[in-house]
Write a protein that holds these residues in place. Structure first.
Motif, mmCIF file in Angstrom:
data_model
loop_
_atom_site.group_PDB
_atom_site.id
_atom_site.type_symbol
_atom_site.label_atom_id
_atom_site.label_comp_id
_atom_site.label_asym_id
_atom_site.label_seq_id
_atom_site.Cartn_x
_atom_site.Cartn_y
_atom_site.Cartn_z
ATOM 1 N N SER A 61 0.913 18.142 2.680
ATOM 2 C CA SER A 61 1.218 16.722 2.746
ATOM 3 C C SER A 61 -0.030 15.882 2.479
ATOM 4 C CB SER A 61 1.785 16.386 4.128
ATOM 5 O OG SER A 61 2.051 15.010 4.227
ATOM 6 N N LEU A 62 0.155 14.796 1.737
ATOM 7 C CA LEU A 62 -0.936 13.874 1.429
ATOM 8 C C LEU A 62 -0.705 12.541 2.123
ATOM 9 C CD1 LEU A 62 -1.282 14.474 -2.432
ATOM 10 C CD2 LEU A 62 -2.649 15.498 -0.617
ATOM 11 N N THR A 63 -1.766 11.748 2.210
ATOM 12 C CA THR A 63 -1.671 10.386 2.729
ATOM 13 C C THR A 63 -2.278 9.448 1.699
ATOM 14 O OG1 THR A 63 -3.841 10.329 3.828
ATOM 15 C CG2 THR A 63 -1.988 11.301 5.060
ATOM 16 N N VAL A 64 -2.167 8.145 1.938
ATOM 17 C CA VAL A 64 -2.718 7.178 0.994
ATOM 18 C C VAL A 64 -4.233 7.307 0.887
ATOM 19 C CG1 VAL A 64 -0.856 5.513 1.160
ATOM 20 C CG2 VAL A 64 -2.724 5.431 2.824
ATOM 21 N N ALA A 65 -4.877 7.901 1.893
ATOM 22 C CA ALA A 65 -6.324 8.092 1.832
ATOM 23 C C ALA A 65 -6.713 9.067 0.730
ATOM 24 C CB ALA A 65 -6.840 8.594 3.182
ATOM 25 N N ASP A 66 -5.770 9.885 0.289
ATOM 26 C CA ASP A 66 -6.026 10.855 -0.780
ATOM 27 C C ASP A 66 -5.838 10.266 -2.172
ATOM 28 O OD1 ASP A 66 -6.391 13.232 0.948
ATOM 29 O OD2 ASP A 66 -4.281 12.883 1.453
ATOM 30 N N VAL A 67 -5.331 9.034 -2.271
ATOM 31 C CA VAL A 67 -4.945 8.444 -3.562
ATOM 32 C C VAL A 67 -6.110 7.657 -4.151
ATOM 33 C CG1 VAL A 67 -3.357 6.869 -4.718
ATOM 34 C CG2 VAL A 67 -2.537 8.338 -2.850
ATOM 35 N N ALA A 68 -6.462 7.999 -5.397
ATOM 36 C CA ALA A 68 -7.547 7.294 -6.082
ATOM 37 C C ALA A 68 -7.067 5.974 -6.670
ATOM 38 C CB ALA A 68 -8.123 8.174 -7.186
ATOM 39 N N HIS A 69 -5.818 5.932 -7.109
ATOM 40 C CA HIS A 69 -5.287 4.681 -7.660
ATOM 41 C C HIS A 69 -3.768 4.726 -7.641
ATOM 42 C CE1 HIS A 69 -6.077 0.890 -9.828
ATOM 43 N NE2 HIS A 69 -4.888 1.105 -10.370
ATOM 44 N N LEU A 70 -3.178 3.569 -7.397
ATOM 45 C CA LEU A 70 -1.734 3.379 -7.410
ATOM 46 C C LEU A 70 -1.396 2.336 -8.466
ATOM 47 C CD1 LEU A 70 1.220 3.341 -6.196
ATOM 48 C CD2 LEU A 70 0.358 1.645 -4.555
ATOM 49 N N THR A 71 -0.485 2.684 -9.380
ATOM 50 C CA THR A 71 -0.008 1.705 -10.363
ATOM 51 C C THR A 71 1.493 1.539 -10.192
ATOM 52 O OG1 THR A 71 -1.721 2.158 -12.001
ATOM 53 C CG2 THR A 71 0.321 1.189 -12.800
ATOM 54 N N GLU A 88 -2.599 -7.243 -4.430
ATOM 55 C CA GLU A 88 -3.456 -7.524 -3.275
ATOM 56 C C GLU A 88 -2.761 -7.166 -1.966
ATOM 57 O OE1 GLU A 88 -6.520 -8.343 -3.003
ATOM 58 O OE2 GLU A 88 -6.915 -8.486 -5.142
ATOM 59 N N GLU A 89 -1.481 -7.480 -1.877
ATOM 60 C CA GLU A 89 -0.724 -7.125 -0.670
ATOM 61 C C GLU A 89 -0.704 -5.611 -0.473
ATOM 62 O OE1 GLU A 89 0.542 -8.965 1.624
ATOM 63 O OE2 GLU A 89 0.798 -10.981 0.806
ATOM 64 N N LEU A 90 -0.529 -4.871 -1.550
ATOM 65 C CA LEU A 90 -0.510 -3.419 -1.454
ATOM 66 C C LEU A 90 -1.894 -2.868 -1.071
ATOM 67 C CD1 LEU A 90 1.757 -2.553 -4.497
ATOM 68 C CD2 LEU A 90 2.194 -1.898 -2.115
ATOM 69 N N ARG A 91 -2.947 -3.466 -1.619
ATOM 70 C CA ARG A 91 -4.300 -3.030 -1.259
ATOM 71 C C ARG A 91 -4.559 -3.235 0.226
ATOM 72 N NH1 ARG A 91 -5.798 -6.170 -5.975
ATOM 73 N NH2 ARG A 91 -6.015 -4.799 -7.783
ATOM 74 N N LEU A 92 -4.157 -4.381 0.748
ATOM 75 C CA LEU A 92 -4.359 -4.664 2.171
ATOM 76 C C LEU A 92 -3.529 -3.731 3.048
ATOM 77 C CD1 LEU A 92 -4.317 -8.585 2.107
ATOM 78 C CD2 LEU A 92 -6.296 -7.106 2.534
ATOM 79 N N LEU A 93 -2.314 -3.445 2.600
ATOM 80 C CA LEU A 93 -1.398 -2.640 3.397
ATOM 81 C C LEU A 93 -1.766 -1.161 3.375
ATOM 82 C CD1 LEU A 93 1.218 -2.850 5.097
ATOM 83 C CD2 LEU A 93 2.496 -2.504 2.973
ATOM 84 N N LEU A 94 -2.155 -0.661 2.195
ATOM 85 C CA LEU A 94 -2.389 0.777 2.034
ATOM 86 C C LEU A 94 -3.870 1.143 1.947
ATOM 87 C CD1 LEU A 94 0.376 1.573 -0.614
ATOM 88 C CD2 LEU A 94 0.451 2.031 1.844
ATOM 89 N N ASP A 95 -4.738 0.147 1.756
ATOM 90 C CA ASP A 95 -6.167 0.396 1.579
ATOM 91 C C ASP A 95 -6.396 1.357 0.415
ATOM 92 O OD1 ASP A 95 -8.865 0.143 2.032
ATOM 93 O OD2 ASP A 95 -8.941 1.786 3.499
ATOM 94 N N VAL A 96 -5.784 1.034 -0.730
ATOM 95 C CA VAL A 96 -5.917 1.874 -1.914
ATOM 96 C C VAL A 96 -6.065 0.973 -3.136
ATOM 97 C CG1 VAL A 96 -3.421 1.992 -2.296
ATOM 98 C CG2 VAL A 96 -4.884 3.794 -3.206
ATOM 99 N N SER A 97 -6.854 1.412 -4.113
ATOM 100 C CA SER A 97 -6.985 0.688 -5.370
ATOM 101 C C SER A 97 -5.614 0.622 -6.044
ATOM 102 C CB SER A 97 -7.986 1.423 -6.266
ATOM 103 O OG SER A 97 -8.069 0.818 -7.532
#
Length: 316
Positions: A61-71, A88-97
């Protein structure tokens, strides 16, 4: 290798793909029930829930901390402000690029092309491209099922019903489409059909009745033939408008449930495109549009730059 996540939020279904390098780790496809691009905070939470669900299905299982980028390619995100705000909302919510574009912008990269025009004809319809000189993204259509989206499943049903109402007003003979469309909506007559379409369920339910239009066409319906021909012409007009405004590329990458599943609409589109934009060629997308989101995410990781958001620029 970096883990990236691509999301294609369409009008009917949402596809989340988790990938590491060229390896696809997980594909999650769910209905787009409840999706709305506005307000952006609620939209971000809607996407985040499905991204987390997809990551949780990875083994291990992975978490958002493992994600380098989300498109994310998001249906309903039509302007730079909408795309940037949701990102920006997604960056704040998930802490991911994160990058957000319109879902139609996924088609050209999903086809493995650097340039071209993306055309969606599914629940709604929109064409997108990039200006040959400025690089700005251009769009045509996508105005919604009530006022526009001609050539989409919803609009085909809308125009089919309107044509039947006009025939009734002038006392024309019954077209083969009429009993089929009445049965599909559970209506006894055209008066009840008008009431159901206007007040029960809303326009977001119209598209599911589109197959009836094509079955009636096969049964000899002249109304269906006229509606489908006009729908293909409207889609070609979207492409022609982008070409006129300076869109780069000659390949039109087409996707969307109604155009991929209905040969009659594809034929009408091809015929109309030969007249409206003869310099272009049609290519039906043979890859999931979400692959375009994965491609853009990988490119963002490699270059350190987010994909360009769409704009309704009138550049020419």
């Amino acid at each position: 290798m970096s883990v990236v996540v691509g999301v294609d939020v369409g009008g009917t279904k949402t596809h989340v793909r988790v990938a590491r390098g060229e390896e696809r780790l997980v594909d999650l496809v769910v209905p787009s029930t409840g999706w709305s691009a506005q307000p952006s905070g609620a939209a971000a939470r809607w996407i985040a829930e499905r991204v987390r669900a997809a990551l949780g299905r990875c083994r291990p299982s992975l978490t958002v901390a493992d994600v380098a980028h989300l498109t994310v390619g998001a249906h309903g995100c039509e302007t730079p402000r909408q795309c940037v705000t949701l990102a920006e909302e997604l960056r704040l919510l998930l802490d991911v690029s994160c990058t957000v574009v319109n879902d139609a912008q996924l088609l050209v990269p999903a086809a493995g092309l650097d340039e071209g025009i993306g055309l969606v004809a599914g629940t709604g319809s929109i064409a997108v491209g990039r200006h040959r000189e400025t690089g700005a993204y251009l769009s045509a259509g996508g105005w919604g099922w009530v006022l526009g989206d001609d050539g989409s499943a919803s609009a085909l049903v809308r125009e089919a019903a309107r044509a039947l109402f006009v025939r009734a007003d002038v006392g024309a003979t019954r077209d083969p489409l009429e009993p089929r469309l009445l049965a599909s909506f559970g209506a006894e007559n055209l008066v009840e059909l008008a009431s159901i379409m206007s007040w029960r369920g809303g326009v977001e339910t119209w598209g599911q009745h589109a197959p009836v239009v094509f079955r009636a066409l096969d049964a000899g319906s002249q109304v269906s033939r006229a509606v489908v021909t006009a729908g293909g012409g409207a889609l070609a007009e979207l492409v022609g408008n982008l070409v006129y405004r300076g869109a780069v590329g000659t390949t039109v990458v087409v996707a969307g449930g109604v155009v991929t599943q209905q040969q009659a609409l594809r034929n009408a589109l091809a015929d109309a495109l030969e007249r409206r934009a003869p310099q272009t060629t049609l290519r039906m997308l043979d890859e999931d549009p979400v692959e375009g989101a994965v491609f853009l995410a990988r490119r963002s990781v490699a270059t350190g730059r987010a994909a360009l958001a769409p704009t309704r620029s009138n550049a020419s």
